[in-house]
Every structure is written in structure tokens, then in C-alpha cells.
Design a protein around this motif. Structure first.
Motif, short mmCIF file in Angstrom:
data_model
loop_
_atom_site.label_atom_id
_atom_site.label_comp_id
_atom_site.label_asym_id
_atom_site.label_seq_id
_atom_site.Cartn_x
_atom_site.Cartn_y
_atom_site.Cartn_z
N GLN A 142 0.81 -1.22 0.00
CA GLN A 142 0.00 0.00 0.00
C GLN A 142 0.84 1.27 0.00
O GLN A 142 0.37 2.32 -0.47
N ARG A 143 2.09 1.20 0.49
CA ARG A 143 2.86 2.43 0.68
C ARG A 143 4.20 2.50 -0.04
O ARG A 143 4.66 3.59 -0.37
N THR A 147 4.77 3.06 -5.48
CA THR A 147 4.93 4.51 -5.44
C THR A 147 6.29 4.90 -5.99
O THR A 147 7.26 4.15 -5.88
N ARG A 153 3.05 11.82 0.67
CA ARG A 153 2.06 10.86 1.15
C ARG A 153 2.64 9.46 1.32
O ARG A 153 2.12 8.65 2.10
N ALA A 154 3.71 9.14 0.58
CA ALA A 154 4.33 7.83 0.73
C ALA A 154 4.94 7.66 2.12
O ALA A 154 5.05 6.55 2.63
N GLY A 157 1.62 8.83 5.48
CA GLY A 157 0.34 8.18 5.69
C GLY A 157 0.16 7.79 7.14
O GLY A 157 1.13 7.52 7.86
N VAL A 160 1.80 4.55 8.07
CA VAL A 160 3.26 4.63 8.13
C VAL A 160 3.71 5.29 9.42
O VAL A 160 4.60 4.81 10.13
N VAL A 523 -0.12 7.10 -4.25
CA VAL A 523 0.57 6.06 -3.49
C VAL A 523 -0.31 4.81 -3.49
O VAL A 523 -1.50 4.88 -3.19
N GLY A 524 0.29 3.68 -3.84
CA GLY A 524 -0.48 2.44 -3.88
C GLY A 524 -0.83 2.04 -5.30
O GLY A 524 -0.63 2.78 -6.26
#
Length: 538
Positions: A142-143, A147, A153-154, A157, A160, A523-524
Motif C-alpha cells: 500500500q505504501r 509509489t 504521502r508515501a 500516511g 506509516v 501512493v499504492g
């Protein structure tokens, strides 16, 4: 697609190049692939002789969700393109100093019981280890995998930030120490540590974050595409050509061409932009293929240091001089008369002293380990099309230093002496450990490949079999980026760049290039059409 269609040239017709071409053509671009070899596929190639057909590269089908997602982006499913078989056992492991081998099964609960039987109490640790691996894998998908790290945003989040201390510990600590803190038995430690080799590294060099790899084989299972891994290449070629991609083989790229752009203001200097790719045609002539965008999906060292002038290289030779290559390999393709039931589809042979084994490969002065841990694939256990009746197809991989000076392989023992000697030692070791004393006498087809062949056939940096190793400073956002900092419109795909080594990573790298071309900083994974989701049942 945003904006007008672009003329795109993809250099390299391996899995990453074909996948990138298909996705960009799906977006409406005019895409052409130029490939130096006679057949597309790159490392995922094929070689045949006397009724035997050998996959020459990848042989483990892991991370099926990545394949499902990729095919979904093209409006189809894995099942519609490829017939996958789930292997059970997934693989067999032989250990130096132990007479009994261990089979890893396709069922997580069975593997848990196995761990508990080998080391009383290890079943609880197994559950905790895989729970952590599952959490790390989900977070990575997802992260971190899908990406380009071109958006905060990576890193920012909520998931994270909530896991920041844990992530830091997994990145700084090594995989072998992470495993050793939870398991005592050497055999279990090696089963959990060997996936580091898939990453071009070793358990004492790979970050503990990569314990997520054990989820793939111990819980998710191992699969095999009926007909061999060329079925994946066939599917990629088919899907790309259906979208208008032109694939030109025996057409090596010789230069990436650029043009200067007028700056928008006197104070702003603009980068040169790609204008085309110079290629050598099958007839020996030279041709210019115009391009608005170029994707270097061949070995990144070759693309940067051979196809660009020094002043336009983002990753010049001095960068590679500081980088760490994954291992080289001696490959041995054997056609064997009669059955070899002692081996499973996948069999691993682990020496007792792993530290010495891996130090021989990665520490200078390097040398071929003796004895060497190795891997054997017997696809004829699953696929009757790869060998004549009453024969077996064996593929042996011996990790060695990434050093072209070790030599080339050959057919029927005609390779360089050190390569043939390494092959002989490997055959003898398999015969002795697995209890097949007449193995060498039953060989009817033999071919070897050495690190120098990887240079000739694949333009591989340092003769490496996989690509840059997944060490801490060559993982995630620290790995070589997939966009040139010096040339506008030049992108990269494949195992040398983000997200890394392996077939699933090559498919993801194609999606990351698609995002670059689109100007997408999300991202994702990109969304898959609902019609495909409902059709695939995922």
C-alpha cells in the motif's frame, strides 16, 4: 490518458519492457519495443534441445496478487492468460549435516506443525513471525512498492506514521538477527533466511523488513505456469501486440538521442529531452527511431553508461563503483535419463556455514564457495512438456560472485574450466545429498552458463544474475530512481530500478513508469476496472 498520445520507445523486451509497453499502449500511446536478442523475454528465456525445454531464468511464481493486479489493469485476469498450478510440496530442503530433508507444504497450518516438530515451541514463534510478515507485506504494497516516492504521502500516511518505530527497527536490523531472535534450530533459520537470495542479497546483509518474503512461500504458496515461464512472456507479447505495440527483435539500441530545448525564461535552464533511439537493424545498418519518451527497460548500468554521453548520465560509472551487485550464477541445464524422485519441483541445498558461503560471494577477494549452497528446479515433476517420456529436466543454480572473469558456459562440457568445474561439483553434491549416486552417468543433455554469459546475453552489470542487491541503501526510495535527472522524457523499468528484483517487481516497475508518464503521484496500486474485479472474483 492525459494529453496527446506520445511516441514511446522501450529499450529491452524482457518482462519489464513488455509489461511497460502494454500498459502505455493501453493508455493510447504509440509504443515500439527494441530488443537486442532474437526472442523477447530477457532473463525469462527458453532453451531447447533433444526434446528438453529449459526455462533459462525465473522459476518461482510468488506474489500472485501482483500478477492478478497487473493483468487486471489490462482488462483481463491471470486465469484467462495462464494456467497456474499450485505446488504441494512447495519445495524440499536438504541440509548439510542432516540426513533428513524437510518439505515445505502448500498449507500454512501444516508448515506451522512442521516448525513445532523441528523445534518444540517454534509453532507459536511461526505464527508471530508470519503475522508480522503479513503486516509488513500489506504495508509495503500500500505504501512502498507502488509509489515513485515523489509525494510526501508515501512517508506521511497514517499507517506509516503509526508504525514508524517498528519500521525503523526492521530497516536498520538485519534479517538473520531478526530470525535468530525467534528461532534456534539452524534448519528453520535457513528456511526463513534463504528468500534474501531472491533479493540478490544474504540474510546478514538484507534488512529485517524482508522477513515479509516468508509469507509468500510458507502461507501463500508456490505456483508454476503450465508450459513454463515463457507462458508469461507469451501473454505479455500477446497483450502488448493486441494494443498496437510493435516488437522488434535482433535490434539492439546503440544510443539514446536528445535535443536541447529553449528555456522558458533567461533565468531558467531546461534539461535536454529525448528525441529518439539509434538502433542497429538485423541487416547491420543503423536507424533512428523517433521518440517523445524513452523507457530504458534493459540493464540500467548499460542504458546509462553505454547509451548516454557522460554529461547526461544520472547514474555514471562512479555511482556503480559504490553500488553492491547481487550474486552472479553458474547455471546448469541437465536432461537426465530416468526418474529422479528424490527431488521435488523445487529443491534447496543449504551448507552449514552460511556466513562463509555468502562472504565468498560478497566480500573481497571473492571466490566461488566450496561447498556452495544451491538450488535445483525439476519442472518435469509438474509439467510433462519439458522433457521426453522417462526423462527429467533439471536446472541447477549455484550463486557465485558477480564476476565476468569467472568465464562462460557451454554445451556438453565446452564451457570455461572454472564454470564446468563448478557444475561438476554441483552435480556431485546433489547426487550425494539427495541419494542419487548415478546422477552424472544419466545426463544426456548438458549446458552451462557463467557470469560472462550474462554480460554478453543481457548486458548485465558485473555479470550479475539478478541486479543490484537489496541492501538498506539499495531498497525502496534509496534504490536507483526510475527517472533520469538529466534528460527529460527518459524513464527506467526493470530489476535495476524501483521497486527491485523479481518478476512481480518488474510488473510493478511497469506500473510505476505508467504513473510517471501520466503525471500520477498517487501512493499504492492503480485501480483495476470493476468488471475485471468481479470476473476474477478478487
Amino acid at each position: 490518458m492525459t494529453g496527446a498520445p506520445k511516441r514511446i520507445v522501450v529499450i529491452g523486451g524482457g518482462v519489464a519492457g513488455l509489461a511497460t509497453a502494454a500498459l502505455l499502449a493501453e493508455d493510447g500511446h504509440d509504443v515500439e519495443v527494441v530488443e537486442k536478442n532474437e526472442q523477447p523475454g530477457g532473463r525469462a528465456g527458453s532453451w531447447s534441445r533433444d526434446g528438453f525445454r529449459f526455462d533459462t531464468g525465473p522459476s518461482w511464481w510468488l506474489m500472485p496478487d501482483v500478477f492478478d493486479h497487473f493483468f487486471g489493469l489490462l482488462g483481463t485476469t491471470t486465469a484467462e492468460q495462464i494456467d497456474l498450478r499450485r505446488l504441494d510440496p512447495g519445495y524440499r530442503v536438504f541440509f548439510e549435516g542432516h540426513d533428513e530433508s524437510i518439505d515445505i507444504m502448500a498449507d500454512e497450518s501444516v508448515n506451522r506443525a512442521l516448525f513445532d516438530a523441528v523445534e518444540p515451541g517454534a509453532g507459536v514463534a511461526f505464527d508471530e513471525y508470519l503475522a508480522s510478515a503479513r503486516h509488513a507485506y500489506d504495508l509495503a504494497v500500500q505504501r512502498f512498492l507502488y509509489t515513485n516516492f515523489d509525494s510526501p504521502r508515501a512517508f506521511l500516511g497514517r499507517d506509516v506514521l503509526a508504525n514508524a518505530p517498528r519500521l525503523a527497527a526492521l530497516l536498520v536490523g538485519t534479517l538473520d538477527k531478526h530470525i535468530a531472535a525467534r528461532f534456534r534450530d539452524r534448519r528453520l533459520r535457513q528456511i526463513l533466511g534463504y528468500p534474501a537470495v531472491f533479493l540478490g542479497s544474504s540474510p546478514d546483509r538484507a534488512p529485517a523488513m524482508y522477513h515479509l518474503m516468508s509469507l509468500l512461500d510458507l502461507a501463500d504458496g508456490v505456483r508454476y505456469p503450465d508450459g513454463g515461464f515463457t507462458r508469461l512472456v507469451d501473454a505479455l507479447v500477446r497483450l502488448a501486440e493486441q494494443r498496437g505495440v510493435r516488437i522488434r527483435t535482433s535490434t539492439p539500441a546503440t544510443a539514446i538521442l536528445t535535443e536541447s530545448r529553449r528555456p522558458t525564461s533567461p533565468a531558467r535552464r531546461r534539461r535536454p529531452a529525448v528525441s529518439g533511439v539509434e538502433v542497429r537493424t538485423p541487416g547491420g545498418g543503423t536507424e533512428i527511431v523517433p521518440a517523445d519518451i524513452v523507457v530504458g527497460a534493459a540493464d540500467l548500468h548499460h542504458v546509462e553508461t553505454r547509451l548516454l554521453p557522460p554529461e547526461l548520465q544520472t547514474f555514471p560509472q562512479r555511482w556503480w563503483d559504490r553500488a553492491t551487485s547481487g550474486p552472479g550464477a553458474v547455471l546448469v541445464y541437465l536432461g537426465v535419463r530416468g526418474p529422479v524422485p528424490e527431488l521435488q519441483h523445487h529443491s534447496l541445498f543449504f551448507t552449514e556455514d552460511w556466513t562463509a558461503n555468502f562472504d565468498s560471494i560478497f566480500e573481497k577477494p571473492t571466490r566461488i564457495p566450496t561447498p556452495a549452497s544451491l538450488y535445483v528446479c525439476k519442472p518435469s515433476a509438474t509439467d510433462g512438456s519439458v522433457a521426453p517420456a522417462d526423462h527429467e529436466n533439471l536446472f541447477i543454480l549455484v550463486p557465485v560472485p558477480a564476476d565476468p572473469g569467472l568465464g562462460r558456459g557451454g554445451i556438453d562440457g565446452t564451457g570455461d574450466p572454472l564454470i564446468e568445474q563448478t557444475a561438476d561439483h554441483a552435480i556431485e553434491m546433489v547426487a550425494r545429498w539427495a541419494g542419487v549416486p548415478d546422477l552424472a552417468d544419466r545426463v544426456v543433455v548438458r549446458r552451462t552458463v557463467g557470469p560472462a554469459d550474462f554480460v554478453t546475453d543481457l548486458n548485465s552489470w558485473s555479470g550479475g544474475a539478478l541486479g543490484p542487491a537489496h541492501t538498506l541503501r539499495q531498497s525502496a526510495f534509496l534504490r536507483a530512481a526510475n527517472r533520469s535527472r538529466k534528460v527529460s522524457g527518459l524513464f527506467y523499468a526493470g530489476g535495476s530500478t524501483t521497486p527491485g528484483i523479481g518478476l512481480p517487481m518488474c510488473l510493478i516497475s511497469a506500473e510505476l513508469v505508467r504513473k510517471r508518464v501520466r503525471g500520477d503521484r498517487s501512493v499504492g496500486p492503480l485501480p483495476v476496472p470493476e468488471a475485471v474485479v468481479s470476473r476474477s472474483g478478487t
